[in-house]
Design an enzyme around this catalytic site. Structure first.
Site, PDB file in Angstrom:
ATOM      1  CG  HIS A   1    -103.923  17.876   4.987  1.00 31.19           C
ATOM      2  ND1 HIS A   1    -104.256  17.625   6.306  1.00 31.19           N
ATOM      3  CD2 HIS A   1    -104.553  19.165   4.478  1.00 31.19           C
ATOM      4  CE1 HIS A   1    -105.064  18.502   6.740  1.00 31.19           C
ATOM      5  NE2 HIS A   1    -105.035  19.455   5.729  1.00 31.19           N
TER       6      HIS A   1
ATOM      7  CG  HIS B   1    -110.000  27.570   2.250  1.00 29.67           C
ATOM      8  ND1 HIS B   1    -109.785  28.254   3.423  1.00 29.67           N
ATOM      9  CD2 HIS B   1    -109.565  26.136   2.181  1.00 29.67           C
ATOM     10  CE1 HIS B   1    -109.144  27.293   4.118  1.00 29.67           C
ATOM     11  NE2 HIS B   1    -108.921  26.115   3.515  1.00 29.67           N
TER      12      HIS B   1
END
Length: 857
Positions: free
Chosen positions: A371, A208
């Site tokens: 993920h 991020h």
């Protein structure tokens, strides 16, 4: 955009006004005055200031005595320390105002309200909070020049002489990595790790930090550590990453200035991958922290979190934005606007990741690789359970936000995205379980405990295959986001996903390289990268070859300048070509610039702003000079086209200055080399194409803002200050460098001596005998007519007139229009010109540039 530290946080502390205060303090505060202040601060340690005032009536007197000494000048104090102390007191004074309203001790309350340290005017009507009315509220269309002066040394606690590269190179990086890996495996009670490992949290933090990058303007990204500041530190998509950075504080504290927050966040993400069994592609240091929120990044038009006013028509996303909603890094994991449609989600993913410089294969690799680790957190609805973001929290929270009152508030009760669960059965270890589960099960739509859309296997046997993150007695089924299902259901993504599923080694290689690109995309060329783990240059890093020859010296430089000036090329042509080559530079992601001479190559040689036919003619002439010179040398010295283009511009400036009556030597530092077409990714370079270039009075056909705003935007990308921008525009107009023919060529050419480096542009712009009106030709063009006769004298653009219209720019223009400023104008133009020519010379220290000297003819 004032959403976080403006409208939605009107009491947010505004310290930007401290920058102009000098921090040099030659004297010491008197001990007695400090005793007063210390006593005052000690009395404020009880439950509330109001109670404190009741129990300690002398507090107001102490406060007044200290303030009296301060304002009489008998207390000398470092302004930053004093001001922060006073502001901290003022912030808590809100409690005083509330609790003393009904207090019988009216005189004490009155004493507080009048205290110069603790006085608290009602509402955000004070200059120390961002919600106060400012010029932008009165005149919302006023040109914002603040972005040209951000990141001043006055806001930087490290000082002007701090050399981060040297500090980083002195670091024992292996020791840092060992400490990080130990920290990741040591759970803290205040924020327990999932599955006994903080790795997944740190991967999200690094991702991020880097994932805000957008290729259109190069802004965002991991290179300056802005995740620490508003608005990013309070974006909904960054929920609970404040805890990740606090977990890292002991590492940052230990190594201090040797490693920036920007580098530490990315390094920690790499360490997380490695410690969980994945082999990374490489790591480079060199990201230097900024110390304030960035004012130059447009995050979107929305005024509320998760708004999507950035779309128009058939889901056309506004440039330069990449994320789909305000406060998201990429896309909504539940699907577009929360609608669980995997095919529609794939469209959003492709556009968003594409605008962040990722192709389809890199996109699939990044999503699947990321993920593979960790879980999503949605133990309960955030409504009624989740506190406000960090920038909206009170002082006692100490910069933390999203305080959770559900259950324990952490561990199994954590609320972050609202989605809940893990993708694989080994969330703290590298595996190929993501694709095995994605293709191994059929999926049905369900809602998380927080009420968010997600997917669970239809196969009951999937239950119990995923361990609980904190309770060994529990287990779960895997889950997928709508955006995960998009990687299976979209035709193109589906092909790549199945290939990765069938060929795990391809997946691992693709993820490693995509992760490296994600976290290093905004660092510029390899020459800027630090450390011994830097891999070979990648195409997206715009490689430039090493010199295989000896560079020219001062004698050869003078010879070449004479040869260039002896051609049929004008000063205008030479200056325009050099500017076109160098001004592609973007300080946002360190791309572009004159090194490599990519103005000779596609796509730059064909850009309209570069006037391709004219450019080709100039380059052909310069190539002739290069070939003749290089063929004549027997000593190994050669000149590259990159150097020759810049040198030609410098020679043109010198000739134009001489024409105006000033002898000046323009600094020139050789050493550039020439890139090849094979080293140049055409698609990757297209975003560097100027939509507008106010320095050449060029306005493209797809402008989304007024030309003067785009000028400021480009000046920011060129790291120019307002005075530098001003003097460059004035000089470029005098040098007759407009892009375009016919009427366009004369816009802003406010001189009767085109080609001479004079201050005529400013003199004539500010002449009160000229009246300006909009031209009937175009709303962006203006005519300047004689006030008495009405005769047409000049034509100009919006960019030109802003230097007389905007009060701040007019003030600068007045300096250069003055009678005593002719030499200053020439010298300042040359200094700004030299700065632009060398913006991409990361191999050259500023000290290597010679001081500009100017003298009257």
């Amino acid at each position: 955009m004032r959403l976080v530290h403006g409208k939605d946080a009107v009491n947010a502390l505004d310290v930007s006004w401290l920058s102009p205060i000098l921090v040099r303090d030659p004297t010491s505060p008197s001990e007695s005055a400090w005793d007063l202040f210390a006593t005052f601060m000690r009395t404020r340690t009880m439950k509330s200031t109001a109670t404190n005032m009741n129990q300690h009536p002398t507090t107001a007197q102490i406060c007044r005595r200290f303030a009296t000494r301060l304002f009489r000048g008998t207390v000398s104090i470092r302004p930053l320390t004093l001001t922060l102390g006073c502001l901290a007191a003022s912030a808590s004074a809100s409690l005083v105002a509330q609790e003393t309203a009904t207090n019988a001790a009216a005189s004490q309350a009155d004493a507080i309200s009048k205290c110069p340290v603790m006085g608290n005017p009602a509402g955000p009507n004070r200059h120390t909070v961002s919600g106060a009315m400012g010029n932008g509220d009165w005149w919302p269309n006023q040109l914002n020049l603040d972005m040209l002066h951000q990141n001043s040394v006055k806001s930087n606690p490290m000082g002007e002489d701090f050399d981060y590269a040297a500090a980083f190179n002195s670091l024992d990086l292996a020791a840092v990595k060992a400490d990080i890996k130990e920290l990741m495996n040591t759970s803290q009670d205040w924020w327990p790790s999932d599955y006994g490992h903080y790795g997944p949290l740190f991967i999200r933090m690094a991702w991020h930090s880097a994932g805000t990058y957008r290729v259109s303007d190069g802004r965002g990204g991991a290179s300056d550590g802005t995740q620490r500041f508003a608005p990013l530190n309070s974006w909904p998509d960054n929920a609970n990453l404040d805890k990740a950075r606090r977990l890292l504080w002991p590492i940052k504290q230990k190594y201090g200035s040797k490693i920036s927050w920007a580098d530490l966040m990315v390094l920690t993400g790499n360490c997380a991958l490695e410690d969980m069994g994945f082999e990374t592609f490489g790591f480079a240091g060199g990201r230097e922290d900024v110390w304030e929120p960035q004012k130059d990044v447009y995050w979107g038009p929305e005024t509320e979190w998760l708004g999507d006013k950035r779309y128009s028509g058939d889901r056309d996303l506004q440039n330069p934005l990449a994320a789909v909603q305000m406060g998201l890094i990429y896309v909504n994991p539940e699907g577009p606007n929360g609608k669980p449609d995997p095919i529609a989600a794939a469209k959003d993913i492709r556009e968003t990741f594409g605008r962040m410089a990722m192709n389809d294969e890199e996109t699939v690799a990044l999503i699947a690789g990321g993920h593979t680790f960790g879980k999503a957190h949605g133990a309960a609805s955030p409504d009624g359970n989740m506190g406000v973001e960090p920038e909206g929290e009170g002082l006692a929270a100490q910069g933390l936000g999203w305080i959770n009152t559900h259950g324990t508030g952490n561990a199994g009760d954590t609320i972050t995205s609202g989605l809940e669960g893990a993708w694989t059965s080994t969330p703290a270890e590298w595996s190929h379980g993501y694709f095995e589960n994605l293709f191994g099960y059929e999926w049905k739509l369900v809602k998380s405990p927080a009420g968010a859309w997600q997917w669970t296997p239809t196969d009951e046997n999937a239950k119990g295959t995923v361990p609980d993150a904190h309770d060994a007695s529990k287990s779960h089924a895997p889950m997928m986001f709508t955006t995960d299902l998009a990687l299976r259901m979209d035709p193109e993504y589906g092909k790549i996903s199945r290939r990765f599923h069938d060929n795990p080694e391809q997946f691992e290689k693709a993820f490693a390289k995509a992760w490296y690109k994600l976290t290093h995309r905004d660092m510029g060329p390899v020459s800027r990268l630090l450390g011994d783990s830097v891999p070979e240059p990648q195409l997206w890093q715009d490689p430039i070859p090493e010199a295989t020859f000896d560079v020219i010296g001062s004698k050869e430089i003078e010879q070449l300048k004479q040869k260039i000036l002896a051609t049929n090329l004008t000063s205008s042509q030479l200056v325009s070509t050099a500017w076109a080559s160098a001004s592609t530079f973007r300080n946002s992601d360190m791309r572009g610039g004159a090194n490599g001479a990519r103005i000779r190559l596609a796509p730059q040689k064909d850009w309209e702003v570069n006037e391709p036919a004219e450019l080709a003619s100039v380059l052909t002439t310069l190539e002739g000079v290069q070939k003749e010179f290089n063929a004549s040398r027997k000593d190994g010295k050669q000149v590259s086209m990159a150097d020759l283009i810049v040198l030609g511009g410098c020679a043109g400036v010198e000739a134009a200055a001489m024409k105006a009556g000033h002898a000046i030597q323009v600094p020139f530092t050789p050493g550039r080399t020439d890139a090849t077409q094979e080293m140049t990714d055409v698609e990757s370079f297209e975003p560097l194409k100027p939509i507008a270039d106010g320095f050449r009075n060029y306005q493209g056909h797809n402008a989304d803002r007024p030309a003067e705003e785009m000028l400021v935007d480009k000046a920011n990308l060129l790291s120019l200050t307002a005075p530098e921008m001003t003097v460059l525009v004035g000089g470029m107009r005098a040098l007759d460098t407009n892009a375009g023919a016919g009427p366009l060529a004369d816009l802003g050419k406010l001189t009767k001596r085109p080609g001479a480096l004079t201050n005529d542009f400013f003199v004539n712009l500010l002449d009160m005998n000229t009246v300006w009106k909009q031209s009937p030709m175009c709303e962006h063009f203006f005519e300047g007519r004689d006030r008495e006769s009405g005769n047409l004298k000049w034509t100009a653009s919006r960019v030109d007139l802003v230097f007389g219209s905007n009060s701040q720019l007019r003030g600068i223009a007045e300096v250069y229009a003055s009678e005593d400023a002719k030499e200053k104008f020439v010298k300042d133009f040359v200094n700004a010109w030299t700065k632009v020519m060398n913006l991409d010379r990361f191999d050259v220290n500023d000290s290597e540039s010679t001081e500009t000297q100017v003298a009257a003819k």
